[in-house]
Scaffold this active site. Structure first.
Site, PDB file in Angstrom:
ATOM      1  CD  GLU B  29      -2.420  -1.553   2.615  1.00 56.73           C
ATOM      2  OE1 GLU B  29      -2.217  -0.801   3.580  1.00 56.73           O
ATOM      3  OE2 GLU B  29      -3.008  -2.646   2.717  1.00 56.73           O
ATOM      4  CB  SER B  59      -6.372  -6.347   0.294  1.00 57.50           C
ATOM      5  OG  SER B  59      -6.539  -7.705   0.588  1.00 57.50           O
ATOM      6  CD  GLU B  60      -3.456  -4.610   5.377  1.00 54.66           C
ATOM      7  OE1 GLU B  60      -4.639  -4.999   5.279  1.00 54.66           O
ATOM      8  OE2 GLU B  60      -3.143  -3.410   5.391  1.00 54.66           O
ATOM      9  CD  GLN B  82       0.260   2.454   4.895  1.00 55.94           C
ATOM     10  OE1 GLN B  82      -0.770   2.772   5.463  1.00 55.94           O
ATOM     11  NE2 GLN B  82       0.462   2.667   3.611  1.00 55.94           N
ATOM     12  CB  ILE B  87       1.052  -8.085   9.676  1.00 53.41           C
ATOM     13  CG1 ILE B  87       1.673  -8.939   8.559  1.00 53.41           C
ATOM     14  CG2 ILE B  87       1.086  -8.813  11.021  1.00 53.41           C
ATOM     15  CD1 ILE B  87       3.161  -9.180   8.734  1.00 53.41           C
ATOM     16  CG  HIS B 129      -0.143   3.423  13.472  1.00 56.81           C
ATOM     17  ND1 HIS B 129      -1.486   3.289  13.713  1.00 56.81           N
ATOM     18  CD2 HIS B 129      -0.037   3.858  12.201  1.00 56.81           C
ATOM     19  CE1 HIS B 129      -2.169   3.643  12.632  1.00 56.81           C
ATOM     20  NE2 HIS B 129      -1.312   3.989  11.693  1.00 56.81           N
TER      21      HIS B 129
HETATM   22  C1  LIG Z   1      -5.705  -2.923   7.877  1.00 57.05           C
HETATM   23  C2  LIG Z   1      -5.044  -1.621   7.687  1.00 57.05           C
HETATM   24  N1  LIG Z   1      -4.117  -1.484   6.735  1.00 57.05           N
HETATM   25  C3  LIG Z   1      -3.488  -0.307   6.557  1.00 57.05           C
HETATM   26  C4  LIG Z   1      -3.775   0.759   7.341  1.00 57.05           C
HETATM   27  C5  LIG Z   1      -3.063   2.084   7.146  1.00 57.05           C
HETATM   28  N2  LIG Z   1      -4.049   3.021   6.591  1.00 57.05           N
HETATM   29  C6  LIG Z   1      -4.711   3.856   7.392  1.00 57.05           C
HETATM   30  S1  LIG Z   1      -5.896   4.663   6.565  1.00 57.05           S
HETATM   31  C7  LIG Z   1      -5.496   3.938   5.112  1.00 57.05           C
HETATM   32  C8  LIG Z   1      -6.291   4.266   3.896  1.00 57.05           C
HETATM   33  C9  LIG Z   1      -7.737   4.086   4.135  1.00 57.05           C
HETATM   34  O1  LIG Z   1      -8.456   4.442   2.997  1.00 57.05           O
HETATM   35  P1  LIG Z   1     -10.015   4.468   3.025  1.00 57.05           P
HETATM   36  O2  LIG Z   1     -10.556   3.174   3.486  1.00 57.05           O
HETATM   37  O3  LIG Z   1     -10.457   4.950   1.697  1.00 57.05           O
HETATM   38  O4  LIG Z   1     -10.375   5.536   4.154  1.00 57.05           O
HETATM   39  P2  LIG Z   1      -9.952   7.084   4.190  1.00 57.05           P
HETATM   40  O5  LIG Z   1      -8.611   7.153   4.815  1.00 57.05           O
HETATM   41  O6  LIG Z   1      -9.948   7.591   2.804  1.00 57.05           O
HETATM   42  O7  LIG Z   1     -10.985   7.713   5.042  1.00 57.05           O
HETATM   43  C10 LIG Z   1      -4.443   3.068   5.283  1.00 57.05           C
HETATM   44  C11 LIG Z   1      -3.827   2.291   4.210  1.00 57.05           C
HETATM   45  C12 LIG Z   1      -4.737   0.571   8.344  1.00 57.05           C
HETATM   46  N3  LIG Z   1      -5.078   1.564   9.180  1.00 57.05           N
HETATM   47  N4  LIG Z   1      -5.359  -0.612   8.495  1.00 57.05           N
END
Ligand SMILES: Cc1ncc(C[n+]2csc(CCOP(=O)(O)OP(=O)(O)O)c2C)c(N)n1
Ligand SMILES: [Mg+2]
Lengths: 353, 320
Positions: B29, B59-60, B82, B87, B129
């Protein structure tokens, strides 16, 4: 045997207020002038909350923060339709929904300030804690809806998530469960078209997110997420359907993330300022002001008065947040389990000076 | 030679491995256009293009699952998760597939992949985190677990991980990403996986620590005759270096930020108890996080093993 068509499907899109504020009167929800104005105030309050959060972060008074700028209508409009007895499973970017539902503002600042006591939902409010792990809470909504159904409670359960969340397995698993069991769940996607740096076009090959519901056997609808009345109307209908035993609905609110992903992000690395500018013209609050003005419910003076009131409410929330004493070290043990192990008790004592 | 921080050193390792071997492909990601949320993959998308640096959907499970398929097919995927705290949806792919595809196929298929992920506490970020759940992954025969402690070893270890014939989980301590700069040579060098490093020689007590706890330990032991071991690879663990040291010092302290119970310290202590108990002069002491979920910023300093707690452990064991 010739080939035949097994399934075709349609996906509806709902818009009520045009950019100039004119509305399709046949679709305008039957809300009183006071209610329409209350929605306006909640939009302003959300924006004020958000602006202050960004300022507090810059000053080091809270931690990393995900702005909701541009998504106010999708959050306030949907949450305004939720009843007290319904259950809500939020993700991490629905502060507008939180404050529409009456979640204490200072607790939101407290949470984003790195103090988990901010996540303690007040008694009587059925809001699950903010879920940082994207999409993982979607099956919880299906499960709570299943429990409500088994108990015979006529309530609905709402899950909020983003466009990125629709790529997670949990999204598909939760949807499937809700569909196959006909659960009273309303899934609300804040499709702000970005998941950090990944645009919607790299997230899905579907024409819409709404149509993903079709594969699980229930309706999906796309609404203009910057049209607060369209969001409200679609959500209210879906909630009523759910409470009445009509099964789940998926509502895709098409909106736009105006800010960086969070205060740790720099969106200029991956998207053009022109794109963001275009969406500025579709500002949800501006559009709603035009709508209210045409009905004689809005003028500049009224706006100034309401902004002042929202600002005051935010000042008070920040003051409250900052006057809460820091958590004691023992606090990190207090809610690990109903009962601590002997080892945890020892650790708790060691951690408490 | 240039002075690089850990982010730059990892970036250099990736760039050099990608230039050397066109089977090396990055996926994850925000690793492409954005260069990763910590900028670890910065510039690689521009240099190698979207077919070598792939921005995936969120999608992990798909990231690690796809890496298994890509690796079996003949590529050398380097997947990024990330944050370690995200994970778990891919745990199934790691445990059920990456770890045992060699076993299940009786050697016919293998999974030479790397999963890189930021790891550990101390950057005051939101929930999940700041996790350090390395022990879960050390309990997975078939997967190697690596934790670098500085820019120089990060580069050499990552190069070795990418060349390794089996899956490697590469845990990057976020707190160290930009904390120190070191001389990091350009060009190939690998550090063997499964081999520990004596970070500081000493005679009276052996201290084992990794990731960002190593930095803390190195400061805490000033003034003590302590030998500090940086395992660098947590699984397989370099028992020989550990036992040689403990046989010499007769004392052992293990420091980790993960919760105490069933943390890796337990495995290290058990190994020493089993293989060298007669050399011990006093109890083995583990200084670890308490058995609680990692708290948010306001309490994180009370969670992490403090220098005072580390020194108290040294003082205690040195009484024997
Ligand atoms: C399972 C997971 N993978 C990665 C992350 C890191 N991360 C936080 S927000 C985000 C993007 C989320 O996108 P979206 O679902 O469109 O929500 P938005 O941030 O746009 O509100 C990511 C990759 C996370 N919080 N949870
Ligand atoms: Mg999004």
């Amino acid at each position: 045997m010739p080939e035949s068509i097994l399934a075709t499907f349609t996906v509806k899109r709902l818009e009520i207020i045009a950019p100039d504020g004119t509305a399709d009167e046949s679709l305008v929800p039957d809300l009183s002038g006071d209610e329409l104005r209350r929605i306006y105030y909640l939009l302003l309050l959300t924006r004020a909350f958000d602006g202050r959060a960004l300022a507090l972060q810059r000053e080091g008074r809270i931690g990393t923060y995900p702005s909701v700028l541009g998504q106010e209508a999708a959050q306030v409009g949907s949450a305004f339709a939720i009843h007290e007895r319904d259950w809500v499973f939020p993700s991490f970017r629905e502060m507008g929904a939180h404050l529409t539902l009456g979640y204490p503002l200072h607790q939101l600042y407290q949470y984003w300030g790195g103090d988990e006591r901010g996540l303690r939902t007040p008694d009587g409010m059925n809001i699950f804690p903010i879920c940082v792990s994207v999409g993982t809470h979607i099956p919880h909504a299906a499960g709570a809806a299943l429990a409500a159904k088994l108990r015979g409670d006529r309530i609905a359960v709402i899950a909020y998530f983003g466009d990125g969340g629709t790529s997670k397995g949990d999204f598909h698993e939760g949807f499937n469960l809700a569909g196959v069991m006909g659960l009273p769940t309303v899934f609300i996607c804040q499709n702000n078209q970005w998941a950090i740096s990944v645009p919607l076009s790299a997230q899905t090959a579907s024409r819409s997110l709404a149509q993903k519901a079709v594969a699980y056997g229930f309706d999906g609808i796309q609404v203009d997420g910057n049209d607060v009345l369209a969001v409200y109307r679609a959500t209210r209908e879906a909630l009523e359907k759910a409470r009445g035993g009509g099964g789940p609905t998926f509502i895709e609110c098409l909106t736009y993330r105006m800010s960086d992903h969070t205060t740790s992000d720099d969106a200029s690395r991956y998207r053009s300022p022109e794109e963001t500018e275009q969406w500025r013209e579709r500002d949800p609050i501006l559009r709603y002001e035009r709508f209210l003005a045409k009905r004689g419910l809005w003028n500049e003076d009224y706006a100034a008065e309401m902004k002042g009131k929202a600002g005051g409410e935010i000042d008070e929330a920040v003051r409250r947040y900052e006057s809460v004493p820091p958590p004691a070290p023992g606090e990190m043990f207090d809610f690990v389990s109903g009962e601590l192990s002997a080892r945890q008790q020892r650790q708790r004592e060691e951690a408490s000076p | 030679m240039t002075q690089l921080n850990m982010v730059q050193a990892i970036n250099l390792a990736l760039r050099e491995e990608m230039a050397r071997d066109d089977r090396v492909v990055l996926l994850g990601e925000d690793v492409g256009r954005d260069g990763g949320v910590f900028r670890v993959t910065e510039g690689l998308f521009e240099e190698f293009g979207p077919e070598r640096v792939i921005d995936t959907p969120l999608s992990e499970s798909a990231i690690v699952g796809a890496a298994v398929g890509m690796a079996a097919y003949g590529l050398r995927p380097v997947a990024e998760i990330q944050f370690l705290g995200f994970i778990y949806a891919a745990f199934d792919q790691l445990f059920t597939h990456a770890a045992r595809i060699r076993t299940r196929s009786r050697g016919r298929f293998t999974a030479p992949l790397v999963v890189r992920t930021p790891y550990g506490a101390g950057i005051k970020a939101p929930e999940l985190h700041e996790e350090s759940t390395e022990a879960f992954f050390c309990h997975m025969p078939g997967v190697k677990v690596v934790v670098p402690s500085g820019p120089y070893n990060a580069k050499g270890l990552l190069m070795a991980a990418i060349r390794d014939p089996d899956p490697v989980l590469f845990l990057e301590p976020t707190r160290l990403y930009r904390m120190v700069k070191e001389e990091v040579p350009e060009g190939e060098y690998t550090l063997p996986l499964g081999k520990a490093r004596i970070a500081r020689p000493g005679g009276a007590v052996t201290v084992v620590a990794w990731g960002s706890m190593l930095q803390r330990v190195m400061k805490a032991v000033e003034g003590y005759d302590a030998e500090v071991i940086d395992p660098m690879t947590l699984s397989p663990f370099d028992g020989e270096t550990l036992l040689d040291s403990v046989k010499k010092t007769g004392r052992l302290v293990v420091v980790h930020e993960a919760p105490l119970t069933c943390g890796l310290g337990a495995e290290i202590a058990a190994t020493v108890a089993q293989e060298a108990i007669l050399h011990l002069r006093g109890p083995i002491i583990r200084v670890a996080g308490p058995d609680v979920p990692v708290p948010l910023a306001k309490l994180i300093d009370h969670y992490l093993p403090s220098p005072e707690r580390i020194r108290a452990a040294l003082d205690e064991v040195l009484q024997y």
